[in-house]
Motif scaffolding. Structure first.
Motif, mmCIF file in Angstrom:
data_model
loop_
_atom_site.group_PDB
_atom_site.id
_atom_site.type_symbol
_atom_site.label_atom_id
_atom_site.label_comp_id
_atom_site.label_asym_id
_atom_site.label_seq_id
_atom_site.Cartn_x
_atom_site.Cartn_y
_atom_site.Cartn_z
ATOM 1 N N ALA A 57 -44.852 -20.565 19.667
ATOM 2 C CA ALA A 57 -45.287 -19.042 20.034
ATOM 3 C C ALA A 57 -46.083 -18.399 19.281
ATOM 4 C CB ALA A 57 -43.911 -18.448 20.224
ATOM 5 N N SER A 58 -46.760 -18.798 18.107
ATOM 6 C CA SER A 58 -47.264 -18.131 17.222
ATOM 7 C C SER A 58 -48.946 -18.300 17.367
ATOM 8 C CB SER A 58 -47.070 -18.427 15.643
ATOM 9 O OG SER A 58 -45.801 -18.310 15.589
ATOM 10 N N LEU B 14 -51.078 -27.697 9.809
ATOM 11 C CA LEU B 14 -52.260 -28.706 10.268
ATOM 12 C C LEU B 14 -51.793 -29.675 11.435
ATOM 13 C CD1 LEU B 14 -53.824 -29.806 6.858
ATOM 14 C CD2 LEU B 14 -54.839 -27.919 8.498
ATOM 15 N N ARG B 15 -50.480 -29.992 11.231
ATOM 16 C CA ARG B 15 -50.069 -31.050 12.102
ATOM 17 C C ARG B 15 -49.857 -30.267 13.475
ATOM 18 N NH1 ARG B 15 -44.096 -31.473 13.442
ATOM 19 N NH2 ARG B 15 -43.919 -33.539 14.687
ATOM 20 N N GLN B 16 -49.361 -29.001 13.404
ATOM 21 C CA GLN B 16 -48.679 -28.349 14.614
ATOM 22 C C GLN B 16 -50.111 -27.632 15.412
ATOM 23 O OE1 GLN B 16 -46.032 -27.501 16.210
ATOM 24 N NE2 GLN B 16 -44.325 -28.406 14.676
ATOM 25 N N GLY B 17 -51.217 -27.867 14.811
ATOM 26 C CA GLY B 17 -52.479 -27.322 15.441
ATOM 27 C C GLY B 17 -52.401 -26.002 15.694
ATOM 28 N N VAL B 18 -51.719 -24.972 14.853
ATOM 29 C CA VAL B 18 -51.810 -23.627 15.074
ATOM 30 C C VAL B 18 -52.843 -23.203 13.917
ATOM 31 C CG1 VAL B 18 -50.499 -21.485 15.086
ATOM 32 C CG2 VAL B 18 -49.366 -23.654 15.796
ATOM 33 N N ARG C 87 -60.612 -24.709 15.666
ATOM 34 C CA ARG C 87 -59.822 -24.860 14.587
ATOM 35 C C ARG C 87 -58.753 -25.584 14.796
ATOM 36 N NH1 ARG C 87 -58.935 -20.343 10.289
ATOM 37 N NH2 ARG C 87 -60.836 -20.223 10.237
ATOM 38 N N SER C 88 -57.776 -25.477 16.032
ATOM 39 C CA SER C 88 -56.678 -26.003 16.326
ATOM 40 C C SER C 88 -56.892 -27.557 16.097
ATOM 41 C CB SER C 88 -56.092 -25.531 17.614
ATOM 42 O OG SER C 88 -55.132 -26.410 18.028
ATOM 43 N N HIS C 89 -57.867 -27.771 17.216
ATOM 44 C CA HIS C 89 -58.523 -29.196 17.272
ATOM 45 C C HIS C 89 -58.831 -30.093 15.935
ATOM 46 C CE1 HIS C 89 -59.201 -28.388 21.803
ATOM 47 N NE2 HIS C 89 -58.073 -28.456 21.594
#
Length: 658
Positions: A560-561, A582-586, A631-633
């Motif tokens: 949700a962030s 990093l692992r969460q891709g947020v 950045r997420s990817h």
């Protein structure tokens, strides 16, 4: 006479006066098979225990009467038991053949062979069935057997090279740590074993060469292993067994006399396996009960049982423990505080780790004197723990000693002192530096979470051995194809840790006003365990302080962030909260201290040094969807390449090897 009954909770059952009603199914997962030959009182109490503690798993119950001559009419049990299939053999087959005959009638996915002179404790069936469901590599499992007087009868069995058996833990306290962790065993007593029905059928059931009884369960366990499946003791399943009621105890007469005969058959049939993989006798008991002839044994010591959903240090230690178990090492865990945690200790025990807490009353020196010769390695976590326990470790030194530093404590303390100008903190940092250097000199190898820390330590003690490990690993990584809407900023940390408390105060007081000036709708989540009073006081209409949350809840917060931030101003080592983001891709905004130890991170995202830098980067992630996705990817690809479970496992084993 059986031993006097103990004070069980709930108590053992008397022979019921009224009818027994079993909750059974026409589509069972488990077929409970109870062979009988007389002894109606025991059979009724056994059935009453199944009725009193019905499993969640669907069951059927097959009571197989082996043509007991004093009662030829099955109506006696049928009139007293509802829900069981009461079957009588046409002629006496003996115990082993009766079990095989009952198995042919079974419909369940799993067969649970249960002696009639037993009483189940709550959860006994489900513990076994759940294990087989969760672990397709396990073919057979079995229960912890206790006497009616409360003492242990068997926590799995050991077979020596001459094929004689050893009931591990006999007449001991069943609550001791060594009897309460899941582990592979040579065999499990046939009084309470569960096996996959298709495997049992493939193997041809119990081998009739062992008729009428004895060693049929041992031979079956060996054949299960030969077929590529595990045989595992499950201590969560507890069964009270009135040993000797089924076959007596006299080795010279009756069915019991076949025990010696069948031991010779077992020795002849499995001679190659026994000579290659088993021990000669009780002198090797410590290795024998863990099947450790060709496996390394390690003692891991930390301040308490890991709480990986509460602090980053626990997460790294759990990664070490999983790596060791996954590599086939036998793991013993010594919590410095000796506390049993009803939440976290069972997690380790289910992993196959013996947790040496207060349930074993001797101190570390006494334990090492008894068991230390079997150890290949000792891994001690944190300087304070190592300082306290170094004397007994050196006094009983046989194994390789490794120190797991987590981070350079003196470096973190020095940075805090530089930031605050606290002279006392500066002196404490220098004292910690001397402590850490002493540990490096005392241990064979010192392990840190980044090459950067290894290089720093090596400059101080160039003659010592330092190694780096991958600190965090994950089995899956989140690939986000859509931008998360909203303006929520997430900072995850354990807020009892001074660097994290300082970071929260800095974020709220210095950074957020700059963000809110351009995005008044922005909101901040401070998520993590043990928020200090100063952190709790930050709560407002803009700032939410959650306290501890579960892993599932944390995943929801990440999902949700819009952005994550790690605004550390001092600290040391690789930060779990950074790797997790990093692992969460947020998209992550991070300071130089937060990025420390992660090679290549500046190549995929900017490192923000000031409050203005942090605010500007957060605003970019709040406002620019294309930059957000890029950045997420990049973060997910970066984490997947560096922080897998396998990367952790390889690095840990390499660090512990000589």
């Amino acid at each position: 006479m059986p031993p006097a009954p103990a004070d069980f909770d709930p108590p053992l059952l008397d022979t019921p006066d009224g009818p027994i009603r079993l909750r059974t199914s026409d589509a069972p997962r488990v077929s409970v098979i109870i062979p009988t030959y007389g002894q109606d009182d025991f059979t009724l109490r056994c059935l009453a225990s199944i009725a009193a503690y019905p499993p969640i798993a669907a069951i059927e119950v097959i009571v197989m009467d082996d043509a007991y001559p004093k009662r030829q009419d099955p109506s006696f049990l049928q009139a007293r038991v509802a829900g069981a299939r009461i079957v009588r053999n046409a002629g006496n087959l003996g115990f082993l053949r009766t079990c095989n005959a009952a198995a042919e009638l079974a419909r369940g996915e799993y067969l649970f062979f249960l002696n009639n002179d037993t009483q189940l404790r709550p959860g006994a069936i489900d513990a076994l069935a759940d294990l087989l469901l969760a672990r397709p590599d396990i073919g057979m499992t079995g229960s912890k057997l206790v006497y009616p007087n409360g003492l242990l009868q068997e926590a799995g069995g050991i077979i020596w090279q001459d094929a004689t058996g050893w009931n591990f833990g006999r007449n001991q306290d069943p609550g001791r740590p060594e009897y309460n962790y899941r582990r592979p065993v040579d065999y499990i007593s046939g009084a309470a074993i569960m096996i996959r029905r298709d495997l049992f059928e493939t193997l041809g059931g119990f081998d009739t060469d062992f008729s009428p009884a004895y060693y049929e369960d041992t031979d079956l366990a060996f054949r299960v292993r030969a077929g590529g499946f595990g045989v595992v003791y499950e201590p969560r399943s507890v069964v009270v067994h009135y040993e000797g009621m089924s076959h007596g105890t006299d080795l010279a007469s009756g069915v019991k006399a076949h025990q010696l005969v069948n031991a010779k058959l077992m020795r002849t049939r499995w001679a190659e396996v026994l000579d290659r993989s088993h021990f000669a006798g009780a002198a090797d008991l410590v290795r024998a009960y863990d099947q450790a002839r060709d496996r390394k044994i390690i003692l891991v010591i930390d301040h308490y049982v890991p709480e990986p959903d509460r602090d980053a240090g626990s997460r790294t230690i759990m990664g070490v423990l999983r790596s060791l178990v996954g590599s086939g090492w036998v793991v013993k865990f010594w919590p410095q505080n000796r506390a049993y945690s009803p939440v976290y200790t069972p997690v380790l025990q289910d992993m196959g780790i013996e947790v040496l807490d207060h349930r074993r009353p001797d101190d570390l020196g006494a334990w090492l004197a008894q068991r230390g010769d079997a150890l290949d390695c000792v891994l001690v976590s944190r300087p304070s723990v190592a300082m306290e326990l170094l004397p007994p470790l050196l006094a009983h030194r046989r194994a390789r000693l490794c120190f797991y530093g987590h981070d350079l404590h003196f470096e973190r303390m020095h940075r805090e002192a530089m930031l605050t100008g606290d002279a006392g903190q500066m002196r404490a940092a220098e004292e910690m530096k001397q402590i850490e250097r002493r540990m490096w000199r005392a241990f064979d190898t010192s392990i840190y979470l980044s090459q950067e820390e290894v290089d720093t330590a090596r400059k101080l003690e160039p003659e010592r051995d330092f190694r780096a490990v991958v600190p965090y690993g994950f089995a899956d990584f989140t690939h986000r194809d859509r931008v998360t809407p909203g303006s929520t900023i997430l900072f995850v940390a354990g807020f009892a840790h001074p660097p994290n408390e300082d970071a929260a105060l800095f974020l709220v007081n210095d950074v957020m006003p700059l963000v809110l000036a351009q995005r008044p709708d922005a909101r901040l989540l401070l998520v993590g365990s043990q928020p200090s009073p100063a952190v709790r006081a930050l709560a407002s209409a803009v700032v939410t302080v959650t306290g501890w949350v579960s892993d599932a809840q944390l995943d929801e917060y990440y999902g949700a962030s819009r952005a994550t931030v790690v605004p550390l101003r001092f600290g040391a080592g690789v930060k779990g909260k950074v790797v997790e983001a990093l692992r969460q891709g947020v998209p992550l905004t991070v300071t130089p201290i937060g990025a420390e130890g992660i090679d290549g991170l500046p190549d995929i995202l900017p490192i923000s040094r000031t409050a203005r830098d942090i605010a500007d980067d957060l605003l970019r992630m709040l406002n620019d969807d294309a930059a957000w996705l890029a950045r997420s990817h990049a973060q997910t690809r970066f984490a997947q390449a560096r922080f897998s479970d396998e990367a952790v496992r390889r690095s840990v084993i390499a660090a512990l090897e000589p």
